[in-house]
Design a protein around this motif. Structure first.
Motif, short mmCIF file in Angstrom:
data_model
loop_
_atom_site.label_atom_id
_atom_site.label_comp_id
_atom_site.label_asym_id
_atom_site.label_seq_id
_atom_site.Cartn_x
_atom_site.Cartn_y
_atom_site.Cartn_z
N ALA A 1 -18.39 -3.30 26.98
CA ALA A 1 -17.91 -4.68 26.92
C ALA A 1 -17.76 -5.15 25.48
CB ALA A 1 -18.85 -5.61 27.69
N ILE B 1 -14.14 -6.46 24.28
CA ILE B 1 -13.93 -7.84 23.85
C ILE B 1 -13.31 -7.87 22.45
CG2 ILE B 1 -16.20 -8.34 22.82
CD1 ILE B 1 -14.15 -10.74 25.00
N ILE C 1 -9.84 -5.44 36.39
CA ILE C 1 -10.92 -5.25 35.41
C ILE C 1 -10.77 -3.86 34.80
CG2 ILE C 1 -12.54 -6.82 36.54
CD1 ILE C 1 -14.00 -4.33 37.61
N LEU D 1 -14.70 -5.31 31.06
CA LEU D 1 -14.41 -6.73 31.29
C LEU D 1 -13.15 -6.92 32.13
CD1 LEU D 1 -14.95 -7.97 27.64
CD2 LEU D 1 -16.60 -8.03 29.51
#
Length: 179
Positions: free
Chosen positions: A49, A53, A126, A133
């Motif tokens: 993640a 991100i 996802i 994420l």
């Protein structure tokens, strides 16, 4: 023409806001990258993640920042011919470039990106990576960013037309309105 110039100023303000958002995303991505490295090497903890991100933030930096860069006239320009033109010819090249290249590319990108992002949202897409994420928010940055870019192009187009009509003066060196 004054109403259109007011519209252009409003678009400028909106894209300045998103330019600030892009700058904040740069700082946040750096902080996340440093935190990820620290947690990975000092605590032996990591997550996909953190990596995802960062690339999503990079998309935000690019797509939200590009319209403001266009407003500031800081975009890359190959000006082998353009640099030698007088101010009026530069305006005509800009107007032609917006009509022939800029707006069609923005609209093609919007036409392609919107269904792609919408489908991703409807499917609740996802990442396939463990701990990944949601992907659809990043995919919506594409049509949103190109909408902002098209609007900023409209603002610049309005200014070029106003300058050609003699309604405003543009700084010849930077093609910005004279204050």
């Amino acid at each position: 023409m004054q109403g259109l110039l007011t519209l252009a100023s409003g678009i400028d303000r909106m894209n300045r806001f998103f330019g600030i958002v892009a700058a904040v995303l740069v700082a946040a991505a750096c902080a996340i990258s440093a935190g990820n490295a620290l947690s990975r090497y000092a605590l032996d903890l990591s997550s996909n993640a953190f990596l995802e991100i960062q690339w999503q933030m990079f998309a935000g930096v690019f797509l939200l920042g590009a319209p403001y860069v266009l407003k500031l006239n800081e975009h890359v320009r190959v000006d082998l011919i353009y640099g030698g033109l007088n101010a009026r010819r530069k305006l005509w090249v800009d107007v032609t470039g917006y009509l022939v290249f800029f707006f069609p590319v923005c609209f093609i990108m919007l036409e392609m990106a919107w269904p792609w992002a919408w489908t991703s949202y409807l499917e609740g897409e996802i990442s396939a990576n463990a701990g990944g994420l949601a992907v659809w928010p990043a995919k919506f940055l594409l049509p949103f960013g190109f909408t902002l870019l098209a609007l900023q192009g409209l603002a610049e187009f309005i200014r070029r037309i106003a300058a050609l009509r003699g309604d405003i003066a543009l700084d010849v060196r930077y093609e910005k309105p004279v204050q």
